[in-house]
Enzyme design. Structure first.
Site, PDB file in Angstrom:
ATOM      1  N   ASP A  71       2.901  24.581 -14.175  1.00  0.00           N
ATOM      2  CA  ASP A  71       3.680  23.405 -14.601  1.00  0.00           C
ATOM      3  C   ASP A  71       2.916  22.111 -14.297  1.00  0.00           C
ATOM      4  O   ASP A  71       2.908  21.182 -15.109  1.00  0.00           O
ATOM      5  CB  ASP A  71       5.034  23.379 -13.883  1.00  0.00           C
ATOM      6  CG  ASP A  71       5.954  24.494 -14.349  1.00  0.00           C
ATOM      7  OD1 ASP A  71       5.648  25.130 -15.377  1.00  0.00           O
ATOM      8  OD2 ASP A  71       6.969  24.750 -13.667  1.00  0.00           O
ATOM      9  N   GLU A 107       5.418  17.408 -17.934  1.00  0.00           N
ATOM     10  CA  GLU A 107       5.153  18.821 -18.209  1.00  0.00           C
ATOM     11  C   GLU A 107       5.576  19.157 -19.638  1.00  0.00           C
ATOM     12  O   GLU A 107       4.856  19.868 -20.358  1.00  0.00           O
ATOM     13  CB  GLU A 107       5.920  19.684 -17.209  1.00  0.00           C
ATOM     14  CG  GLU A 107       5.830  21.182 -17.472  1.00  0.00           C
ATOM     15  CD  GLU A 107       6.940  21.948 -16.781  1.00  0.00           C
ATOM     16  OE1 GLU A 107       7.191  23.096 -17.186  1.00  0.00           O
ATOM     17  OE2 GLU A 107       7.565  21.393 -15.846  1.00  0.00           O
ATOM     18  N   GLU A 117       0.105  21.454 -16.812  1.00  0.00           N
ATOM     19  CA  GLU A 117       0.613  20.860 -18.053  1.00  0.00           C
ATOM     20  C   GLU A 117       0.967  19.395 -17.840  1.00  0.00           C
ATOM     21  O   GLU A 117       0.749  18.560 -18.731  1.00  0.00           O
ATOM     22  CB  GLU A 117       1.837  21.634 -18.545  1.00  0.00           C
ATOM     23  CG  GLU A 117       1.506  23.033 -19.055  1.00  0.00           C
ATOM     24  CD  GLU A 117       2.720  23.766 -19.557  1.00  0.00           C
ATOM     25  OE1 GLU A 117       2.581  24.593 -20.482  1.00  0.00           O
ATOM     26  OE2 GLU A 117       3.836  23.540 -19.019  1.00  0.00           O
ATOM     27  N   ASP A 154       2.857  20.272 -22.395  1.00  0.00           N
ATOM     28  CA  ASP A 154       2.963  21.570 -23.057  1.00  0.00           C
ATOM     29  C   ASP A 154       2.667  21.439 -24.549  1.00  0.00           C
ATOM     30  O   ASP A 154       1.907  22.231 -25.120  1.00  0.00           O
ATOM     31  CB  ASP A 154       4.370  22.144 -22.835  1.00  0.00           C
ATOM     32  CG  ASP A 154       4.596  23.442 -23.594  1.00  0.00           C
ATOM     33  OD1 ASP A 154       4.017  24.469 -23.201  1.00  0.00           O
ATOM     34  OD2 ASP A 154       5.340  23.426 -24.594  1.00  0.00           O
TER      35      ASP A 154
END
Length: 270
Positions: free
Chosen positions: A135, A62, A138, A66
């Site tokens: 989450d 994650e 990502e 991101d």
């Protein structure tokens, strides 16, 4: 007996889903399936596994996803909106990569049905919780990057997020009107607006809040909502509209305001 044993070491099922089903939805087949498995492993599931070594949760992916996502979106906005300045593009990016938008993309993939969760997390609604979905989105982007580099991650983002980007940028429900109002009042020398709960109605479990927004001692807007946050957004939206209208027609607005004040004064005297 064997089924009870499996229930202990596999506290969550994937609702009949397989990697191939998800990969078909994603439009990408992973060269290393373990990348996708990790991207689907929520920490609640990892913590519930009793065998050693435990699998790794998607938190590291994650984190990677991101950064990859921010790069892809920034690159897109830079190329597609050459007339926009840095400040405007920064706001656009913040809106596009917000948790709410990413959770919508995850829903497009039906990602909630594929995430590995503990039994308790699943029972509490984890499969549809926006924060978990965002989450996981990502994490899947991060997994694609590990598996196939920027081209693979870009393909996933373009096939999901970029498809709804235009709608996202004009969706009024996603605009932070409180932030916009603050910027506007400060630019006009009015200082920061304040919000006040004017009324609460309805039963405890279904309350309706009425909130007013004030600046320089005047109420500029009033909004209602089933939460204080939504009511404040509605009030800020109306206040921003009133302030911009006043700027366009200052004489007309002030005359109406004076007439209203005069009527109020007469009513008080009577």
């Amino acid at each position: 007996m064997i089924f009870k044993f499996l229930e202990k070491i596999l506290p969550n099922r994937i609702s009949g889903s397989t990697h191939s089903e998800l990969e078909k939805t994603l439009g990408y087949r992973f060269q290393n399936p373990s990348h996708l498995t990790m991207a689907l492993s929520h920490r609640s599931y990892v913590n519930s596994v009793r065998s050693q070594p435990r699998p790794e949760s998607f938190e590291r992916l994650e984190f990677l996803g991101d950064s990859v996502l921010n790069f892809i979106v920034t690159d897109y906005l830079y190329r597609e909106y050459p007339e926009n300045e840095e400040g405007r593009m920064s706001k656009m990016k913040s809106l596009v990569v917000s948790s709410r938008v990413l959770s919508l993309c995850a829903e497009q993939w039906n990602l909630g049905e594929h995430i590995l969760l503990s039994r308790s997390e699943e029972k509490s609604g984890g499969r549809t919780r926006p924060s978990i979905l965002a989450d996981a989105y990502e994490a899947v982007v991060g997994a694609a990057y590990l598996d196939g580099g920027i081209p693979a991650a870009t393909r996933l983002v373009y096939n999901s997020l970029m498809r709804i980007l235009d709608e996202v940028l004009v969706d009024e429900d996603l605009v932070n009107y409180k932030s916009k109002l603050l910027e506007y009042t400060q630019a006009c020398g009015m200082g920061a607006p304040s919000y006040e709960v004017l009324e609460e109605s309805g039963p405890e479990h279904r309350k309706i809040f009425s909130i007013g927004v004030f600046a320089q001692g005047r109420e500029w807007g009033k909004g209602e909502g089933n939460s204080k946050k939504s009511a404040e957004q509605a009030a800020a939206r109306l206040a921003l509209s009133h302030l911009k209208q006043r700027r366009k027609n200052p004489v007309d607005h002030e005359s109406k305001s004076s007439a209203t004040d005069s009527r109020d004064g007469e009513s008080e005297r009577n």
